[in-house]
Design an enzyme around this catalytic site. Structure first.
Site, short mmCIF file in Angstrom:
data_model
loop_
_atom_site.label_atom_id
_atom_site.label_comp_id
_atom_site.label_asym_id
_atom_site.label_seq_id
_atom_site.Cartn_x
_atom_site.Cartn_y
_atom_site.Cartn_z
N SER A 187 1.44 -0.07 4.33
CA SER A 187 0.35 -0.29 5.28
C SER A 187 0.60 -1.62 5.97
O SER A 187 1.73 -1.90 6.36
CB SER A 187 -0.99 -0.25 4.53
OG SER A 187 -2.07 -0.37 5.42
N HIS A 218 0.07 3.91 6.71
CA HIS A 218 -1.20 3.77 7.43
C HIS A 218 -0.89 3.32 8.84
O HIS A 218 -0.10 2.42 9.06
CB HIS A 218 -2.09 2.73 6.74
CG HIS A 218 -2.53 3.14 5.38
ND1 HIS A 218 -3.09 2.26 4.49
CD2 HIS A 218 -2.49 4.33 4.74
CE1 HIS A 218 -3.38 2.90 3.37
NE2 HIS A 218 -3.01 4.16 3.49
N ASP A 226 -4.56 2.17 -1.78
CA ASP A 226 -3.96 3.48 -1.57
C ASP A 226 -2.48 3.40 -1.94
O ASP A 226 -1.78 2.48 -1.55
CB ASP A 226 -4.12 3.91 -0.10
CG ASP A 226 -3.73 5.36 0.13
OD1 ASP A 226 -3.79 6.16 -0.82
OD2 ASP A 226 -3.39 5.68 1.28
#
Length: 186
Positions: A10, A37, A130
């Site tokens: 991310s 992401h 995540d």
């Protein structure tokens, strides 16, 4: 020996992903599954930016695409990317997980279930947890787990979350990850 490589990241991971892809040889023997992401409303530019430096093709897969070695599959913006038996990709617009779609956890869990001990899972820099649970599942199924050294990350939350719940095989700086991947033989 290995059948697939999955990478999650991310915030702060784009440059690392670019360096990894640019270091892989054109004949890299594994498919590379990328669950990153990204902005959900930006539909173009990301694949192109990764493709410029990559020796292997980078694509956003369609639902039910066959997974092939030597190709990088980037989860499309605002879609979950599942890995299915038979080396297929499934895309979904189910609700976000950990405030994210694509969910790194969902991609990693399904890849772990399919590839088991023949999977390499890597978690890079990121701003939420995540991917931590997904990497744990890669470990639970016997796959190789790698976490980018949190001291090198622009944002440590994702890597530190993974390290809290999984006894990973390797904590590596980007150059070490690249060397590890360059030494994969089939």
């Amino acid at each position: 020996m290995y059948k697939a490589l999955i990478i999650g990241g991310s915030a702060g991971s784009f440059q690392v992903i670019t360096r990894i892809l640019s270091s892989l040889p054109a004949n890299f023997p594994l498919p590379v599954l990328l669950s990153l992401h990204r902005l959900k409303h930006v539909r173009s530019g990301f694949v192109e930016a990764l493709s410029i430096k990559s020796a292997i093709p980078v694509v956003e897969p369609f639902d039910k695409d066959q997974i092939k070695p030597g190709k990088a599959y980037l989860a499309p913006a605002n879609y979950h990317m599942f890995i299915e038996l038979g080396n297929k990709i499934a895309l979904s617009t189910e609700p976000p997980v950990n405030h994210s779609r694509p969910s790194i956890d969902l991609s990693f869990v399904t890849a772990a279930q399919v590839y088991r001990e023949k999977l390499i899972g890597i978690i890079l820099s990121g701003a939420n947890k995540d991917g931590a649970y997904g990497l744990k599942k890669v470990s639970d199924y016997g796959g190789v787990t790698i976490v980018q050294d949190p001291m090198e990350c622009q944002v440590k939350t994702m890597t530190e979350s993974a390290l809290k719940i999984t006894k990973v095989d390797h904590v590596m700086k980007t150059d070490q990850i690249i060397r590890f991947l360059q030494n994969i033989k089939q």
